[in-house]
Design an enzyme around this catalytic site. Structure first.
Site, mmCIF file in Angstrom:
data_model
loop_
_atom_site.group_PDB
_atom_site.id
_atom_site.type_symbol
_atom_site.label_atom_id
_atom_site.label_comp_id
_atom_site.label_asym_id
_atom_site.label_seq_id
_atom_site.Cartn_x
_atom_site.Cartn_y
_atom_site.Cartn_z
ATOM 1 N N CYS A 111 0.818 -1.227 0.000
ATOM 2 C CA CYS A 111 0.000 0.000 0.000
ATOM 3 C C CYS A 111 0.845 1.268 0.000
ATOM 4 C CB CYS A 111 -0.957 -0.005 1.186
ATOM 5 S SG CYS A 111 -1.991 -1.473 1.237
ATOM 6 N N HIS A 257 -2.846 6.975 3.192
ATOM 7 C CA HIS A 257 -3.345 5.687 2.710
ATOM 8 C C HIS A 257 -4.723 5.468 3.328
ATOM 9 C CE1 HIS A 257 -3.901 1.686 1.551
ATOM 10 N NE2 HIS A 257 -3.626 1.139 2.713
ATOM 11 N N ASN A 287 -10.089 0.128 0.754
ATOM 12 C CA ASN A 287 -8.628 0.158 0.702
ATOM 13 C C ASN A 287 -8.181 -0.459 -0.627
ATOM 14 O OD1 ASN A 287 -5.901 -0.411 0.913
ATOM 15 N ND2 ASN A 287 -6.008 -1.232 2.996
HETATM 16 N N1 COA Z 1 -18.609 -7.995 10.628
HETATM 17 C C1 COA Z 1 -19.075 -8.237 11.876
HETATM 18 N N2 COA Z 1 -18.246 -8.572 12.887
HETATM 19 C C2 COA Z 1 -16.926 -8.655 12.612
HETATM 20 C C3 COA Z 1 -16.396 -8.422 11.342
HETATM 21 C C4 COA Z 1 -17.306 -8.078 10.323
HETATM 22 N N3 COA Z 1 -16.898 -7.818 9.065
HETATM 23 N N4 COA Z 1 -15.062 -8.571 11.383
HETATM 24 C C5 COA Z 1 -14.744 -8.894 12.644
HETATM 25 N N5 COA Z 1 -15.876 -8.959 13.397
HETATM 26 C C6 COA Z 1 -16.016 -9.270 14.809
HETATM 27 C C7 COA Z 1 -14.861 -10.098 15.338
HETATM 28 O O1 COA Z 1 -15.045 -11.465 15.043
HETATM 29 C C8 COA Z 1 -14.944 -9.812 16.813
HETATM 30 O O2 COA Z 1 -15.967 -10.584 17.365
HETATM 31 P P1 COA Z 1 -15.783 -11.246 18.808
HETATM 32 O O3 COA Z 1 -15.611 -10.082 19.740
HETATM 33 O O4 COA Z 1 -17.034 -11.999 18.974
HETATM 34 O O5 COA Z 1 -14.552 -12.083 18.683
HETATM 35 C C9 COA Z 1 -15.412 -8.354 16.864
HETATM 36 O O6 COA Z 1 -15.990 -8.083 15.571
HETATM 37 C C10 COA Z 1 -14.282 -7.382 17.107
HETATM 38 O O7 COA Z 1 -13.239 -7.717 16.240
HETATM 39 P P2 COA Z 1 -11.892 -6.927 16.220
HETATM 40 O O8 COA Z 1 -10.919 -7.614 15.313
HETATM 41 O O9 COA Z 1 -11.487 -6.613 17.630
HETATM 42 O O10 COA Z 1 -12.378 -5.576 15.541
HETATM 43 P P3 COA Z 1 -11.566 -4.267 15.345
HETATM 44 O O11 COA Z 1 -12.284 -3.143 15.959
HETATM 45 O O12 COA Z 1 -10.095 -4.445 15.663
HETATM 46 O O13 COA Z 1 -11.662 -4.058 13.775
HETATM 47 C C11 COA Z 1 -10.404 -4.318 11.753
HETATM 48 C C12 COA Z 1 -11.117 -5.018 12.888
HETATM 49 C C13 COA Z 1 -9.857 -5.350 10.785
HETATM 50 C C14 COA Z 1 -11.407 -3.421 11.032
HETATM 51 C C15 COA Z 1 -9.261 -3.429 12.362
HETATM 52 O O14 COA Z 1 -8.480 -4.209 13.227
HETATM 53 C C16 COA Z 1 -8.377 -2.841 11.317
HETATM 54 O O15 COA Z 1 -8.778 -1.960 10.578
HETATM 55 N N6 COA Z 1 -7.089 -3.265 11.254
HETATM 56 C C17 COA Z 1 -6.159 -2.748 10.292
HETATM 57 C C18 COA Z 1 -6.395 -3.386 8.961
HETATM 58 C C19 COA Z 1 -5.695 -2.676 7.818
HETATM 59 O O16 COA Z 1 -5.590 -1.479 7.821
HETATM 60 N N7 COA Z 1 -5.245 -3.450 6.839
HETATM 61 C C20 COA Z 1 -4.634 -2.951 5.657
HETATM 62 C C21 COA Z 1 -3.301 -2.384 5.911
HETATM 63 S S1 COA Z 1 -2.637 -1.710 4.460
#
Ligand code: COA
Length: 330
Positions: A111, A257, A287
């Site tokens: 990215c 980004h 993204n």
């Molecule tokens: N829909 C509904 N629930 C979801 C879900 C979705 N699409 N994805 C995850 N969940 C759930 C999880 O299973 C978890 O459930 P649980 O508490 O029962 O285990 C809950 O939501 C919380 O998950 P968590 O991973 O803690 O959420 P988060 O607030 O950290 O958000 C991301 C997850 C992926 C959105 C976040 O971590 C993120 O943006 N990370 C960076 C990713 C990124 O930028 N990648 C590209 C880099 S270039």
């Protein structure tokens, strides 16, 4: 020496997936995706090869710049999702746009690709007196290696392409590129394995810390990437800024980004910059990896927000883990 962005162009696929469309693949809902990421919909290539999107964006950039493609000395394609292991995307684009006198290669910094490619282009332009223009094309189809059974990652990404024609100039330019490969396994997709017919036992001391993966499918440790991103984004600005004694107040527009609105808001807070100086497009593009910064830049230009003479900070992070910033005058 700096660069001038002479013209830009972009292309996004016709097909748009709204958050609720993901209910077809995983247990999720619009409210969760909107509040946790800021994404509402994203373009996803239905029929378009990645190179095709790159070519469309490149032709628009050439037309916006008003140049003869024969005067392009180099084509750099930044791409983490190439259609082919070989040939390069850049060679396909070079031929399609009629850049008959150009060299061509791909650059994969995930990215952060556009930031790396702009800096690379500047160095080529500086050291090659005969080179008039470089064409940079950021083209990505994340959809082609998404795991549509993983709700934590498949909802985040979109597909698209954006391109820029750049030339030498004496305008302000500062850059800083970094990589922290200790996080390589946090965001990865495996491409090739040794053929079964010739496989041998690995020595006992050989360590492969990468997760066992389905070939070509994206793995992401969302929480760790999130932590990294909220540090890397402000740091990318600070590293580039301190080289030239630039402060946040000198910058008209921050173009980060586009991964998650919460990451951008956290970075803005850390930098002490109000969100209305950030260009945000992730609500409608998701993204798009290396295409995300130039898509946002081009949209800001097309909307008349970004004007000639303004100072821009392009700040990125991504798999690698890579990060980096460029400060330039538009
Ligand atoms: N829909 C509904 N629930 C979801 C879900 C979705 N699409 N994805 C995850 N969940 C759930 C999880 O299973 C978890 O459930 P649980 O508490 O029962 O285990 C809950 O939501 C919380 O998950 P968590 O991973 O803690 O959420 P988060 O607030 O950290 O958000 C991301 C997850 C992926 C959105 C976040 O971590 C993120 O943006 N990370 C960076 C990713 C990124 O930028 N990648 C590209 C880099 S270039």
């Amino acid at each position: 020496m700096g660069i001038n962005i002479l013209g830009m162009g972009s292309y996004v696929p016709e097909q748009k997936l709204k958050n609720d469309d993901f209910i077809r693949f995983v247990e999720t809902n619009d409210e969760w995706i909107r509040t946790r990421t800021g994404i509402v919909e994203r373009p996803m290539a239905g029929w378009e090869p990645t190179w095709y999107m790159g070519c469309q964006a490149a032709k628009k950039a050439i037309s916006a710049a008003g140049i003869d493609p024969a005067d392009i000395g180099l084509v750099i394609s930044c791409c983490a999702t190439a259609d082919f292991h070989t040939p390069s995307m850049a060679s396909i684009i070079q031929n399609d746009v009629g850049a008959a006198n150009a060299g061509a290669f791909d650059l994969n910094a995930a990215c952060t690709g556009f930031v790396y490619a702009l800096d690379t282009a500047r160095r080529f332009l500086e050291t090659d007196d005969e080179m008039k223009y470089t064409l940079i094309v950021a083209n990505e189809s994340l959809s082609k290696f998404l795991d549509f059974t993983d709700r934590g990652s498949c909802i985040l990404f979109g597909d698209g392409a954006a391109a820029a024609i750049v030339e030498k100039s004496d305008k302000l330019f500062s850059s800083a590129l970094r990589s922290d490969g200790s996080g390589a396994g946090l965001l990865c997709a495996r491409a090739l394995n040794t053929a079964e017919e010739i496989r041998t036992e690995a020595p006992a001391d050989f360590k492969d810390s990468f997760p066992e993966l389905r070939l070509h499918k994206l793995f992401q440790n969302g929480k760790e990437v999130y932590k990294f991103a909220t540090q890397a984004l402000p740091k990318s600005f600070e590293l580039a800024a301190e080289k030239k004694g630039i402060t946040k107040d000198d910058i008209d527009w921050f173009i980060p980004h586009q991964a998650n609105i919460r990451i951008i808001e956290t970075a803005a807070k850390k930098l002490g910059v109000s969100m209305d100086r950030f260009i945000v497009t992730l609500d409608h593009y998701g993204n798009t990896s290396s295409a995300s910064i130039p898509l946002a830049l081009n949209e800001g230009i097309e909307k008349g927000l970004i004007k000639r003479g303004q100072k821009l900070a392009l700040i990125g992070f991504g798999a690698g883990l890579t990060y980096g910033g460029i400060i330039l005058e538009y």
